[in-house]
Design a protein around this motif. Structure first.
Motif, PDB file in Angstrom:
ATOM      1  N   ILE A 101       0.941  -1.130   0.142  1.00 33.97           N
ATOM      2  CA  ILE A 101       0.018   0.059   0.014  1.00 33.97           C
ATOM      3  C   ILE A 101       0.784   1.159  -0.063  1.00 33.97           C
ATOM      4  N   GLY A 102       1.958   1.374   0.798  1.00 35.68           N
ATOM      5  CA  GLY A 102       2.906   2.379   0.773  1.00 35.68           C
ATOM      6  C   GLY A 102       3.497   2.722  -0.607  1.00 35.68           C
ATOM      7  N   TYR A 103       3.956   1.600  -1.115  1.00 36.77           N
ATOM      8  CA  TYR A 103       4.458   1.702  -2.379  1.00 36.77           C
ATOM      9  C   TYR A 103       3.748   2.255  -3.528  1.00 36.77           C
ATOM     10  N   PHE A 104       2.319   1.717  -3.536  1.00 33.87           N
ATOM     11  CA  PHE A 104       1.449   2.320  -4.488  1.00 33.87           C
ATOM     12  C   PHE A 104       1.100   3.681  -4.351  1.00 33.87           C
ATOM     13  N   ALA A 105       0.871   4.130  -2.968  1.00 32.41           N
ATOM     14  CA  ALA A 105       0.678   5.419  -2.572  1.00 32.41           C
ATOM     15  C   ALA A 105       1.634   6.300  -3.104  1.00 32.41           C
ATOM     16  N   ALA A 106       2.924   5.907  -2.784  1.00 33.86           N
ATOM     17  CA  ALA A 106       3.919   6.523  -3.246  1.00 33.86           C
ATOM     18  C   ALA A 106       4.200   6.618  -4.702  1.00 33.86           C
ATOM     19  N   PHE A 107       3.935   5.966  -5.447  1.00 28.12           N
ATOM     20  CA  PHE A 107       4.060   5.874  -6.962  1.00 28.12           C
ATOM     21  C   PHE A 107       2.732   6.686  -7.493  1.00 28.12           C
ATOM     22  N   CYS A 108       1.696   6.895  -7.006  1.00 28.01           N
ATOM     23  CA  CYS A 108       0.543   7.788  -7.354  1.00 28.01           C
ATOM     24  C   CYS A 108       0.944   9.252  -6.903  1.00 28.01           C
ATOM     25  N   THR A 109       1.371   9.280  -5.746  1.00 24.69           N
ATOM     26  CA  THR A 109       1.424  10.692  -5.382  1.00 24.69           C
ATOM     27  C   THR A 109       2.803  11.256  -5.987  1.00 24.69           C
ATOM     28  N   THR A 110       3.908  10.686  -6.376  1.00 23.32           N
ATOM     29  CA  THR A 110       4.952  11.140  -6.893  1.00 23.32           C
ATOM     30  C   THR A 110       4.532  11.225  -8.714  1.00 23.32           C
ATOM     31  N   LEU A 111       4.201  10.403  -8.815  1.00 18.94           N
ATOM     32  CA  LEU A 111       3.819  10.567 -10.534  1.00 18.94           C
ATOM     33  C   LEU A 111       2.836  11.840 -10.980  1.00 18.94           C
ATOM     34  N   ALA A 112       2.273  12.148  -9.831  1.00 17.23           N
ATOM     35  CA  ALA A 112       1.413  13.401 -10.166  1.00 17.23           C
ATOM     36  C   ALA A 112       2.311  14.642 -10.203  1.00 17.23           C
ATOM     37  N   PHE A 113       3.383  14.589  -9.791  1.00 15.18           N
ATOM     38  CA  PHE A 113       4.221  15.737 -10.342  1.00 15.18           C
ATOM     39  C   PHE A 113       4.752  15.908 -11.807  1.00 15.18           C
ATOM     40  N   LEU A 114       4.960  14.637 -12.334  1.00 14.48           N
ATOM     41  CA  LEU A 114       5.783  14.453 -13.486  1.00 14.48           C
ATOM     42  C   LEU A 114       4.954  15.218 -14.672  1.00 14.48           C
ATOM     43  N   PRO A 115       3.321  15.267 -15.006  1.00 11.41           N
ATOM     44  CA  PRO A 115       2.692  16.390 -15.935  1.00 11.41           C
ATOM     45  C   PRO A 115       3.302  17.729 -15.983  1.00 11.41           C
ATOM     46  N   GLN A 116       3.393  18.428 -14.541  1.00  6.05           N
ATOM     47  CA  GLN A 116       3.720  19.514 -14.300  1.00  6.05           C
ATOM     48  C   GLN A 116       5.227  19.875 -14.746  1.00  6.05           C
ATOM     49  N   VAL A 117       6.108  19.042 -14.229  1.00  4.00           N
ATOM     50  CA  VAL A 117       7.566  19.359 -14.578  1.00  4.00           C
ATOM     51  C   VAL A 117       7.719  19.090 -16.032  1.00  4.00           C
ATOM     52  N   LEU A 118       7.113  18.259 -16.788  1.00  2.00           N
ATOM     53  CA  LEU A 118       7.228  18.021 -18.173  1.00  2.00           C
ATOM     54  C   LEU A 118       6.632  19.204 -18.857  1.00  2.00           C
ATOM     55  N   HIS A 119       5.590  20.020 -18.380  1.00  2.00           N
ATOM     56  CA  HIS A 119       5.011  20.826 -18.991  1.00  2.00           C
ATOM     57  C   HIS A 119       5.940  22.134 -18.882  1.00  2.00           C
ATOM     58  N   ILE A 120       6.369  22.363 -17.870  1.00  3.77           N
ATOM     59  CA  ILE A 120       7.317  23.577 -17.568  1.00  3.77           C
ATOM     60  C   ILE A 120       8.582  23.399 -18.305  1.00  3.77           C
ATOM     61  N   ILE A 121       9.073  22.264 -18.328  1.00  8.61           N
ATOM     62  CA  ILE A 121      10.331  22.058 -19.157  1.00  8.61           C
ATOM     63  C   ILE A 121      10.320  22.329 -20.549  1.00  8.61           C
ATOM     64  N   LYS A 122       9.217  21.895 -21.166  1.00  4.48           N
ATOM     65  CA  LYS A 122       8.757  21.908 -22.575  1.00  4.48           C
ATOM     66  C   LYS A 122       8.391  23.613 -22.808  1.00  4.48           C
ATOM     67  N   HIS A 123       7.507  24.123 -22.130  1.00  5.91           N
ATOM     68  CA  HIS A 123       7.019  25.437 -22.450  1.00  5.91           C
ATOM     69  C   HIS A 123       7.495  26.459 -21.786  1.00  5.91           C
ATOM     70  N   ARG A 124       8.447  26.307 -20.665  1.00  7.70           N
ATOM     71  CA  ARG A 124       9.179  27.255 -19.855  1.00  7.70           C
ATOM     72  C   ARG A 124       8.321  28.433 -19.179  1.00  7.70           C
ATOM     73  N   ASP A 125       6.793  27.794 -19.115  1.00 10.60           N
ATOM     74  CA  ASP A 125       5.838  28.650 -18.415  1.00 10.60           C
ATOM     75  C   ASP A 125       5.593  28.125 -16.999  1.00 10.60           C
ATOM     76  N   THR A 126       6.044  29.317 -16.047  1.00  9.56           N
ATOM     77  CA  THR A 126       5.824  29.244 -14.848  1.00  9.56           C
ATOM     78  C   THR A 126       4.992  30.104 -14.106  1.00  9.56           C
ATOM     79  N   ALA A 127       4.172  30.745 -15.089  1.00 10.13           N
ATOM     80  CA  ALA A 127       3.275  31.852 -14.280  1.00 10.13           C
ATOM     81  C   ALA A 127       2.469  31.602 -13.298  1.00 10.13           C
ATOM     82  N   GLY A 128       1.854  30.406 -13.327  1.00 10.18           N
ATOM     83  CA  GLY A 128       0.748  30.075 -12.244  1.00 10.18           C
ATOM     84  C   GLY A 128       1.351  29.381 -11.046  1.00 10.18           C
ATOM     85  N   ILE A 129       2.895  29.233 -11.150  1.00 13.93           N
ATOM     86  CA  ILE A 129       3.416  28.650  -9.915  1.00 13.93           C
ATOM     87  C   ILE A 129       3.722  29.768  -8.931  1.00 13.93           C
ATOM     88  N   SER A 130       3.502  29.430  -7.699  1.00 15.31           N
ATOM     89  CA  SER A 130       3.866  30.235  -6.575  1.00 15.31           C
ATOM     90  C   SER A 130       5.293  29.983  -5.900  1.00 15.31           C
TER      91      SER A 130
END
Length: 83
Positions: free
Chosen positions: A6-35
């Motif tokens: 359960i811990g590994y599955f929870a860790a996978f899900c919550t960690t994976l959630a950051f990947l789209p944001q990171v990839l979007h920022i790297i691709k577009h260099r758009d950080t306007a909505g980030i605090s």
């Protein structure tokens, strides 16, 4: 289902959630909505969770927080660089 699985599955899900944001920022260099303040606090909090996981010897927590710390630090660095 055992606790570690359960811990590994929870860790996978919550960690994976950051990947789209990171990839979007790297691709577009758009950080306007980030605090910057929020990400500074978040990165610090994740670092503390990592230390706590190390103290407990909890591998799902350690692995998830190492990866999350890397991903959230990338977002923070890119925000500081491009924000």
């Amino acid at each position: 289902m055992n606790d570690a699985l359960i811990g590994y599955f929870a860790a996978f899900c919550t960690t994976l959630a950051f990947l789209p944001q990171v990839l979007h920022i790297i691709k577009h260099r758009d950080t306007a909505g980030i605090s910057v303040f929020m990400y500074c606090i978040f990165v610090f909090g994740v670092a503390l969770w990592l230390v706590y996981g190390i103290m407990l010897g909890n591998w799902p927590m350690i692995i998830a927080n190492v990866i999350t710390l890397i991903l959230s630090s990338i977002v923070l660095v890119l925000k500081l660089k491009h924000g």
